[in-house]
Design a protein around this motif. Structure first.
Motif, PDB file in Angstrom:
ATOM      1  N   TYR A  15       0.767  -1.346   0.164  1.00 30.69           N
ATOM      2  CA  TYR A  15      -0.167  -0.389   0.199  1.00 30.69           C
ATOM      3  C   TYR A  15       0.581   1.211   0.066  1.00 30.69           C
ATOM      4  O   TYR A  15       2.121   1.518   0.645  1.00 30.69           O
ATOM      5  CB  TYR A  15      -0.917  -0.180   1.517  1.00 30.69           C
ATOM      6  CG  TYR A  15      -2.153   1.531   0.763  1.00 30.69           C
ATOM      7  CD1 TYR A  15      -3.350   0.816   1.008  1.00 30.69           C
ATOM      8  CD2 TYR A  15      -1.922   2.536   2.238  1.00 30.69           C
ATOM      9  CE1 TYR A  15      -4.263   2.243   0.261  1.00 30.69           C
ATOM     10  CE2 TYR A  15      -2.702   3.677   1.782  1.00 30.69           C
ATOM     11  CZ  TYR A  15      -3.774   3.096   1.258  1.00 30.69           C
ATOM     12  OH  TYR A  15      -4.919   4.622   1.621  1.00 30.69           O
ATOM     13  N   VAL A  16       0.663   1.782  -1.254  1.00 30.00           N
ATOM     14  CA  VAL A  16       1.694   3.186  -1.072  1.00 30.00           C
ATOM     15  C   VAL A  16       0.430   4.772  -0.549  1.00 30.00           C
ATOM     16  O   VAL A  16       0.829   5.232  -0.451  1.00 30.00           O
ATOM     17  CB  VAL A  16       1.834   3.658  -2.158  1.00 30.00           C
ATOM     18  CG1 VAL A  16       3.286   2.290  -2.677  1.00 30.00           C
ATOM     19  CG2 VAL A  16       0.782   3.309  -3.652  1.00 30.00           C
ATOM     20  N   GLY A  17      -1.038   4.663  -0.643  1.00 28.87           N
ATOM     21  CA  GLY A  17      -1.430   5.750   0.322  1.00 28.87           C
ATOM     22  C   GLY A  17      -2.328   6.140  -0.854  1.00 28.87           C
ATOM     23  O   GLY A  17      -2.687   5.600  -1.870  1.00 28.87           O
ATOM     24  N   ASN A  18      -3.360   6.814  -0.410  1.00 30.29           N
ATOM     25  CA  ASN A  18      -4.552   7.431  -1.397  1.00 30.29           C
ATOM     26  C   ASN A  18      -5.727   6.086  -2.352  1.00 30.29           C
ATOM     27  O   ASN A  18      -5.701   6.274  -3.029  1.00 30.29           O
ATOM     28  CB  ASN A  18      -3.761   8.491  -2.714  1.00 30.29           C
ATOM     29  CG  ASN A  18      -3.087   9.443  -1.559  1.00 30.29           C
ATOM     30  OD1 ASN A  18      -3.640   9.480  -0.405  1.00 30.29           O
ATOM     31  ND2 ASN A  18      -2.404  10.272  -2.045  1.00 30.29           N
ATOM     32  N   GLY A  19      -5.366   4.692  -1.295  1.00 31.12           N
ATOM     33  CA  GLY A  19      -5.915   3.792  -2.003  1.00 31.12           C
ATOM     34  C   GLY A  19      -5.733   3.444  -3.428  1.00 31.12           C
ATOM     35  O   GLY A  19      -6.126   2.579  -4.147  1.00 31.12           O
ATOM     36  N   LYS A  20      -3.947   3.569  -2.928  1.00 30.82           N
ATOM     37  CA  LYS A  20      -3.008   2.780  -4.354  1.00 30.82           C
ATOM     38  C   LYS A  20      -1.877   1.971  -3.914  1.00 30.82           C
ATOM     39  O   LYS A  20      -1.658   1.593  -2.240  1.00 30.82           O
ATOM     40  CB  LYS A  20      -2.596   3.750  -4.931  1.00 30.82           C
ATOM     41  CG  LYS A  20      -3.440   5.023  -5.839  1.00 30.82           C
ATOM     42  CD  LYS A  20      -2.909   6.043  -7.394  1.00 30.82           C
ATOM     43  CE  LYS A  20      -3.840   6.006  -7.543  1.00 30.82           C
ATOM     44  NZ  LYS A  20      -3.784   6.663  -8.742  1.00 30.82           N
ATOM     45  N   ARG A  31       6.610  -6.010 -14.955  1.00 31.13           N
ATOM     46  CA  ARG A  31       6.871  -4.965 -14.216  1.00 31.13           C
ATOM     47  C   ARG A  31       6.205  -3.745 -13.089  1.00 31.13           C
ATOM     48  O   ARG A  31       4.641  -4.580 -12.604  1.00 31.13           O
ATOM     49  CB  ARG A  31       6.756  -3.697 -15.388  1.00 31.13           C
ATOM     50  CG  ARG A  31       7.071  -3.685 -16.596  1.00 31.13           C
ATOM     51  CD  ARG A  31       8.558  -2.956 -16.914  1.00 31.13           C
ATOM     52  NE  ARG A  31       8.731  -3.237 -18.095  1.00 31.13           N
ATOM     53  CZ  ARG A  31      10.375  -2.518 -18.005  1.00 31.13           C
ATOM     54  NH1 ARG A  31      10.273  -1.411 -17.863  1.00 31.13           N
ATOM     55  NH2 ARG A  31       9.954  -2.545 -19.335  1.00 31.13           N
ATOM     56  N   ILE A  32       6.494  -3.079 -12.230  1.00 33.94           N
ATOM     57  CA  ILE A  32       5.503  -3.116 -11.190  1.00 33.94           C
ATOM     58  C   ILE A  32       4.921  -1.880 -11.843  1.00 33.94           C
ATOM     59  O   ILE A  32       5.234  -0.419 -12.454  1.00 33.94           O
ATOM     60  CB  ILE A  32       6.329  -2.683  -9.952  1.00 33.94           C
ATOM     61  CG1 ILE A  32       7.364  -3.203  -9.529  1.00 33.94           C
ATOM     62  CG2 ILE A  32       6.248  -2.111  -8.956  1.00 33.94           C
ATOM     63  CD1 ILE A  32       6.843  -4.963  -8.980  1.00 33.94           C
ATOM     64  N   SER A  33       3.493  -1.803 -11.134  1.00 37.67           N
ATOM     65  CA  SER A  33       2.793   0.171 -11.307  1.00 37.67           C
ATOM     66  C   SER A  33       2.034   0.242  -9.775  1.00 37.67           C
ATOM     67  O   SER A  33       2.071  -0.403  -9.240  1.00 37.67           O
ATOM     68  CB  SER A  33       1.504  -0.492 -11.987  1.00 37.67           C
ATOM     69  OG  SER A  33       1.709  -1.402 -13.545  1.00 37.67           O
ATOM     70  N   ILE A  34       2.264   0.843 -10.222  1.00 36.71           N
ATOM     71  CA  ILE A  34       1.273   1.923  -9.422  1.00 36.71           C
ATOM     72  C   ILE A  34      -0.966   2.208  -9.447  1.00 36.71           C
ATOM     73  O   ILE A  34      -0.914   2.764 -10.623  1.00 36.71           O
ATOM     74  CB  ILE A  34       1.853   3.680  -8.345  1.00 36.71           C
ATOM     75  CG1 ILE A  34       3.013   3.183  -8.427  1.00 36.71           C
ATOM     76  CG2 ILE A  34       0.189   3.802  -8.005  1.00 36.71           C
ATOM     77  CD1 ILE A  34       3.126   2.437  -7.241  1.00 36.71           C
ATOM     78  N   VAL A  35      -1.603   1.251  -8.608  1.00 35.93           N
ATOM     79  CA  VAL A  35      -2.598   1.313  -9.465  1.00 35.93           C
ATOM     80  C   VAL A  35      -3.556   1.249  -8.078  1.00 35.93           C
ATOM     81  O   VAL A  35      -3.696   1.200  -6.763  1.00 35.93           O
ATOM     82  CB  VAL A  35      -2.577   0.150 -10.185  1.00 35.93           C
ATOM     83  CG1 VAL A  35      -2.008  -0.028 -11.426  1.00 35.93           C
ATOM     84  CG2 VAL A  35      -2.564  -1.620  -9.559  1.00 35.93           C
ATOM     85  N   PRO A  36      -4.800   0.913  -8.362  1.00 39.24           N
ATOM     86  CA  PRO A  36      -6.134   1.317  -7.124  1.00 39.24           C
ATOM     87  C   PRO A  36      -5.794   0.029  -6.544  1.00 39.24           C
ATOM     88  O   PRO A  36      -5.554  -0.948  -6.971  1.00 39.24           O
ATOM     89  CB  PRO A  36      -7.084   1.593  -8.151  1.00 39.24           C
ATOM     90  CG  PRO A  36      -6.831   2.845  -9.325  1.00 39.24           C
ATOM     91  CD  PRO A  36      -5.219   2.233  -9.522  1.00 39.24           C
ATOM     92  N   ALA A  37      -5.993  -0.288  -4.992  1.00 40.75           N
ATOM     93  CA  ALA A  37      -5.863  -1.232  -5.117  1.00 40.75           C
ATOM     94  C   ALA A  37      -6.984  -2.398  -5.387  1.00 40.75           C
ATOM     95  O   ALA A  37      -7.005  -3.808  -5.435  1.00 40.75           O
ATOM     96  CB  ALA A  37      -6.061  -1.528  -3.153  1.00 40.75           C
TER      97      ALA A  37
END
Length: 60
Positions: A15-20, A31-37
């Motif tokens: 978890y990186v914050g703001n629901g992502k 690949r690593i992506s930042i996405v909505p949980a």
């Protein structure tokens, strides 16, 4: 965060914050992506199990 996927391994993401979350393979294989949980459930049909606080027994 932890999900069951119906396979043996399931899925874990950070978890990186703001629901992502930072998750592998969700947008681009390998690949690593930042996405909505919620993407883990909506795109993969996984079931959310819960989360755990970080644990670093040898950390500073």
């Amino acid at each position: 965060m932890f999900w069951t996927t119906g396979s043996r391994a399931g899925h874990v993401a950070l978890y990186v914050g703001n629901g992502k979350i930072a998750s592998n393979d969700i947008e681009t294989p390998g690949r690593i992506s930042i996405v909505p949980a919620t993407d883990i459930e909506t795109k993969w049909g996984a079931t959310y199990l819960g989360w755990s606080p970080p644990y670093f027994p040898q950390g500073g």
